[in-house]
Design a protein around this motif. Structure first.
Motif: not given
Length: 281
Positions: A230-237, A208-213
């Motif tokens: 846009l820096l990806h910090m993490g996912d919460i499942p 998702i981060t890559s797509q938004l970037q």
């Protein structure tokens, strides 16, 4: 961006606080979202608990002045809120209370129509609160409202770092993109950090981060002419225990610390500490 910023320079919603030198005090991190209902306050509260466990002195300031719900998430029933401080009925020290999880909070009353607009008085009062609290903590998390209203943007402008909470739903991502665009254009943000909540599969957040970037690269540029990062910090499942904790008004990290979502928040805290707090010292 300076590592920790003090509001003494009276910012506007157009940009983050700037102060020469290296001021002492808390690292101010805004946790915001493009739309409501994505778990922003859940993230703020549980991240605060996870950072406190790591030895950080943490305060969460409920910056959603009109639709505050941090008290609901934490099952707190404050006698004194920011409204009382702003109206002179109580001192700020009286409004700072201990929350479950080992951190402090300053809560805002909800349904206060008078705080839905950024008047000079509200702005000055908010600045005074931040200026007073900053020297007392290692990190202040601003749990802002959702969207791009002037009150939300002003709250975010007080922070040296911004973390956007989004879910994989198209409406959430569309609104997250809109918020990031405003932060890049109006506040001259060179980067924004992204937390993907309710991720269905490992790796969803990075995709998702890559797509938004890619969209940001195409349509949004910063003052320097470079695309906002846009820096990806993490996912919460996705985790059924999250809903259970929210319904019980309990912190997930206290109720079920070993569940997947709680472990993800703990990992997020480690990343926040490494990327933002150690660098600030």
């Amino acid at each position: 961006m300076s590592d920790a910023q003090s509001p003494s320079s009276m910012p506007s919603a157009s940009g983050p606080v700037q102060q020469p030198g290296k001021p002492a005090g808390a690292r101010i991190i805004a946790i915001t979202s493009g739309k409501g209902g994505v778990g922003k306050t859940f993230v703020s509260a549980n991240l605060a608990a996870a950072l406190a466990r790591r030895g950080q002195r943490v305060l969460v300031l409920d910056a959603d002045l009109g639709l505050a719900n941090l008290d609901v998430v934490l099952n707190l029933h404050p006698k004194i809120t920011l409204h009382d401080v702003f109206t002179g009925k109580a001192t700020l020290d009286e409004a700072v209370i201990a929350a479950p999880g080992g951190f402090s909070v300053v809560l805002a009353g909800s349904g206060m129509v008078e705080y839905s607009r950024l008047t000079p008085e509200v702005r000055n009062q908010f600045l005074s609160v931040i200026e007073t609290l900053t020297p007392r903590y290692d990190v202040i998390l601003l749990d802002t409202g959702a969207g791009i209203s002037d009150v939300v943007l002003f709250s975010v402008s007080l922070a040296s770092e911004v973390m956007i909470v989004a879910t994989p739903e198209p409406t959430s991502l569309t609104d997250a993109y809109a918020a990031i665009k405003v932060l890049a254009v109006q506040q001259k943000r060179q980067h924004v950090r992204l937390i993907v909540n309710q991720a269905a599969r490992p790796g969803d957040g990075r995709a998702i981060t890559s797509q938004l970037q890619q969209v940001l690269d195409r349509f949004v540029s910063t003052e320097s002419g470079k695309p906002v990062r846009l820096l990806h910090m993490g996912d919460i499942p996705v985790d059924p225990t999250v809903r259970e904790a929210v319904m019980r008004r309990q912190l997930l990290l206290l109720q079920t610390p070993g569940c997947p979502a709680a472990l993800a928040v703990s990992q997020l805290a480690g990343k926040v500490e490494e990327a933002l707090l150690h660098r600030a010292q």
